[in-house]
Design an enzyme around this catalytic site. Structure first.
Site, PDB file in Angstrom:
ATOM      1  CG  ASP A 279      49.352  -9.720   5.140  1.00  0.00           C
ATOM      2  OD1 ASP A 279      49.583 -10.519   4.209  1.00  0.00           O
ATOM      3  OD2 ASP A 279      50.066  -8.619   5.342  1.00  0.00           O
TER       4      ASP A 279
HETATM    5  C1  NOJ Z   1      52.219 -10.589   3.109  1.00  0.00           C
HETATM    6  C2  NOJ Z   1      52.432  -9.174   3.158  1.00  0.00           C
HETATM    7  O1  NOJ Z   1      52.271  -8.594   4.184  1.00  0.00           O
HETATM    8  C3  NOJ Z   1      51.328  -8.268   2.187  1.00  0.00           C
HETATM    9  O2  NOJ Z   1      51.698  -7.081   2.243  1.00  0.00           O
HETATM   10  C4  NOJ Z   1      51.118  -8.988   0.858  1.00  0.00           C
HETATM   11  O3  NOJ Z   1      50.296  -8.595   0.058  1.00  0.00           O
HETATM   12  C5  NOJ Z   1      50.847 -10.636   0.996  1.00  0.00           C
HETATM   13  N1  NOJ Z   1      52.002 -11.379   1.817  1.00  0.00           N
HETATM   14  C6  NOJ Z   1      50.577 -11.326  -0.475  1.00  0.00           C
HETATM   15  O4  NOJ Z   1      51.790 -11.451  -0.971  1.00  0.00           O
END
Ligand code: NOJ
Length: 746
Positions: A279
């Site tokens: 993530d």
């Molecule tokens: C953080 C989020 O937790 C995740 O779900 C997302 O896909 C990413 N950012 C990218 O934007």
């Protein structure tokens, strides 16, 4: 003879297909190896680097030219996508194409209801169509990889990201996960309109302590196996191309550095050969977790745990070369990660067709897409109360007052994660009501409150004066989009601002009051429910939400949504979910409430059972709950056999009759409870559901085929088995009510 010949042909065909697939895989692996053999270590590391494209584009071009990046996030302008892709393919030494990614969570331009709303449809086929709509629109804009579906089991409405989830149940989440994967990826990932799916967040992120985002989780292994992991396994079996690790540490190990998860379970047990992406910043966040010393240590821990691609935090590109040169990380570890990334690029057909057509996107906002969005919104809306058949609005209603902060909030009704949604396209309730039913009733509109947190009651008197003159009031209440989603958690999940006061005042006019709630989570609405004659829960319903609501309010469509999550009466009841295990002293339902307790009562006068003195044990609404304009009667529940073997499939049938006056669709729900186990088992678990449309007086027999292996769980010895013994079947309209019968596994 004829039969034999056919079987023979079938056998030959299956051998042919099997060997064809094997050859294809072999070819693919050869292509990957051949590409890999021509890459420098730096170029290999580059493939594992994923960066945001919203920064300075010129800097990005330099990085692409040097081959130091494998994937670009958040560029959705086809011209720019192609410009960057051209640099990767023609100006970098390896010529390896980039993958462009985006959070396409519930639609791209045409916004579908939030995933929690989608789950309320209990209609995976329709959700698959919705995911296809999203994939077509996103790929028309150059996006070939979406960070969705989010399949975290969510049992805490304080957590803002419950909006992005499919709710509290593993079985329902599995079905929705498969639907989204199939819808995104289509039949062939190499098709220009297919988009790679990414099941996230691996793992347990929905169980964050206290519902506070990014927090720690404490999920024991058995629960992890029985509740949290299965949707991921099912998504992967359905062909899901990638997995995203979660921010949380479970039992002390951050997911991004957890090799048991990423290697043993994902790769070895499940045979996953797709990409594992972190993530955003979750590699270097292991430093703050106190799990890695510094960025270099974080990079090492992540790649050694089995992470392939690092999102945004750049520790791989900064340190892996040194770690490999010093023999701290092996080149084989690096190669394995790069292989996974290249495999996805080959599967997406990017080496053959890296570019996006520059034509104006033709299917975005097509009539078909808008119709799908409307249908999903319709089926997602849950009727919670309908006293005296207030709904649908009768033809006697000539003057209607529409109020509330969500009646005309084009941004808010789209919900969280609407990066590409356009508010000009939003059909708000007031717009739709006027357009679709304005010739049938006179519609008066005074918002009363500007936005959901608005505490200014200055307009209430004006609203109330008008309210006294009309035949019915519809109040569109709820939450702004920004109050749910990532990092948007609430300690108190009530209606914000002066909304409760507003509903109370409206109810005092004694006019029929219909409250429609648009929100990203269950809200605690006991009072408002009592004060309203009818309540519809519409989640954040997306672009076509207004039209869907208008047709439901006027009875063109009967509501058929069912709650994918238990609604608590108060925050203090959380966690509250239907498939909990039993205590040794479960509530009997006869407990005394707070005001029945005698003064100076002695310690044991209240008995000894598991409940709250002030709120009892029941939720406001159970999982699976939802009314219709009509009523359904269940009868003749039958299991085809009473004794079955663990590898059998059991047929279960029930008759459902429409006993009301409207055509309606019922979601018939099958729950099973495993009465005695080597470990305690949930009181019941959803194991099947069917949407059945019935005309008034019509009766249908609904058939479930229950594969007994679906009752397997992780037993005392941590083996997944179906244990022999007695099981109860419950079939009904929600998780609390239904007919029962029994069978035994021998
Ligand atoms: C953080 C989020 O937790 C995740 O779900 C997302 O896909 C990413 N950012 C990218 O934007």
């Amino acid at each position: 003879m004829y039969m034999k010949k056919n079987l023979c042909l079938l056998y030959l065909l299956s051998i042919f297909c099997y060997s064809h697939a094997q050859n294809e895989n072999l070819n693919l692996e050869q292509k990957i190896d051949s590409t890999l053999s021509k890459m420098t270590i730096r170029e290999k590391i580059g493939q594992l680097n994923q960066l945001d494209g919203r920064g300075t584009i010129e800097d990005l071009k330099v990085i692409i030219r040097k081959g130091e990046i494998g994937s670009v996030m958040n560029v959705t302008e086809p011209k720019v996508v192609n410009e960057l892709q051209k640099i990767a393919c023609e100006q970098s030494r390896t010529g390896i194409p980039l993958i462009f990614t985006r959070d396409v969570v519930h639609g791209f331009k045409t916004m579908l209801p939030i995933p929690l709303g989608q789950a309320a449809t209990f209609n995976p086929e329709l959700i698959q169509e919705g995911a296809r709509v999203a994939a077509v629109e996103a790929t028309e804009h150059g996006v070939r990889w979406s960070f969705a579906p989010m399949i975290d089991i969510s049992r805490d409405a304080r957590w803002g990201r419950i909006a992005e989830s499919f709710g509290e149940d593993t079985y329902l989440t599995e079905k929705m996960a498969i639907a989204v994967v199939k819808g995104f990826q289509g039949d062939n990932l190499a098709d220009a309109r297919s988009m790679a799916a990414c099941a996230k967040h691996f793992i347990g992120y929905g169980a964050v302590e206290g519902g506070r985002d990014y927090n720690s989780t404490h999920i024991p292994d058995r629960q992890l196996r029985d509740v949290y992991l299965p949707p991921f396994e099912k998504a992967i079996k359905a062909g899901c191309s990638s997995i995203m690790t979660s921010f949380n540490d479970n039992d002390g190990i951050p997911a991004t550095g957890n090799s048991t998860l990423l290697k043993d379970i994902l790769r070895k047990e499940w045979g996953f050969d797709g990409v594992v992406v972190s993530d955003w910043g979750s590699v270097t966040e292991m430093i703050k977790h106190g799990f890695a010393e510094d960025r270099k240590d974080a990079a090492r821990k992540a790649i050694e745990a089995g992470l392939d691609m690092e999102m945004s935090s750049k520790s791989f590109i900064q340190y892996l070369e040194e770690l490999i040169a010093k023999d701290i990380v092996s080149e084989t570890t690096l190669d394995n990660a790069v292989r996974n990334v290249l495999r996805l690029k080959f599967r997406l057909g990017l080496f053959d067709s890296p570019y996006t057509e520059i034509n104006k996107p033709i299917e975005t906002y097509s009539g078909k897409h808008l119709a799908t969005a409307k249908k999903i919104a319709e089926e997602s809306i849950v009727l919670l109360k309908n006293e005296g058949n207030t709904l649908p609005l009768s033809s006697r209603i000539k003057n209607l007052l529409v109020v509330g902060p969500l009646a005309d909030a084009p941004h808010d009704q789209l919900g969280t994660w609407t990066m590409d949604g356009e508010i000009e396209r939003t059909q708000t309730p007031i717009k739709a009501l006027r357009e679709m039913y304005g010739d049938k009733v006179k519609i008066h509109f005074i918002k009363g409150l500007e936005y959901s947190r608005d505490k200014n009651t200055i307009n209430f008197n004006q609203v109330l004066a008008k309210a006294r003159q009309v035949d019915a009031i519809i109040a569109f209440m709820g939450e702004e989009a920004i109050l749910s989603g990532e990092a948007h958690c609430l300690a108190d999940i009530k209606l914000q601002g002066a909304q409760s006061e507003f509903i109370k005042k409206l109810s005092e006019t004694n006019k029929p009051l219909i409250t429609v709630i648009m929100a990203g989570r269950p809200l605690t609405i006991s009072e408002e429910l009592n004060q309203s004659d009818a309540v519809l829960y519409a989640w954040h319903p997306g672009t076509m939400g207004g039209n869907a609501l208008a047709d439901i309010l006027f009875g063109k469509t009967a509501p058929s949504g069912k709650l994918p999550v238990t609604f608590p009466k108060a925050v203090g009841q959380i966690p509250i979910y239907y498939n909990h295990t039993n205590t040794g002293r479960p509530a009997t339902g006869k407990e005394k409430s707070l005001d029945q307790i005698p003064l100076n009562a002695k310690q044991s006068v209240l008995g000894h059972s598991s409940y709250y003195l002030d709120l009892g044990i029941q939720p406001l609404f159970p999982f699976g709950y939802g009314l219709s304009y009509t009523t359904f009667k269940y009868s003749d529940l039958k299991a085809a056999r009473t004794i079955v073997a663990p590898n059998d499939t059991l047929s279960i049938s029930v008759k459902v009759k429409n006993t009301g006056q409207y055509k309606g669709t019922e979601v018939v729900q099958l729950y099973i409870s495993d009465l005695v186990g080597s470990v305690t088992r949930p009181v019941k678990e959803l194991k099947g559901f069917k949407r059945v449309e019935l005309a008034p007086d019509e009766e249908k027999e609904v058939l479930f085929r229950l594969p007994l292996h679906s009752l397997a769980f992780w037993n005392m010895d941590m083996k997944k088995v179906v244990e022999p013994g007695k099981f109860k079947i419950m079939v009904g309209t929600d998780s609390e009510s239904g007919l029962e019968t029994f069978f035994e596994v021998k």
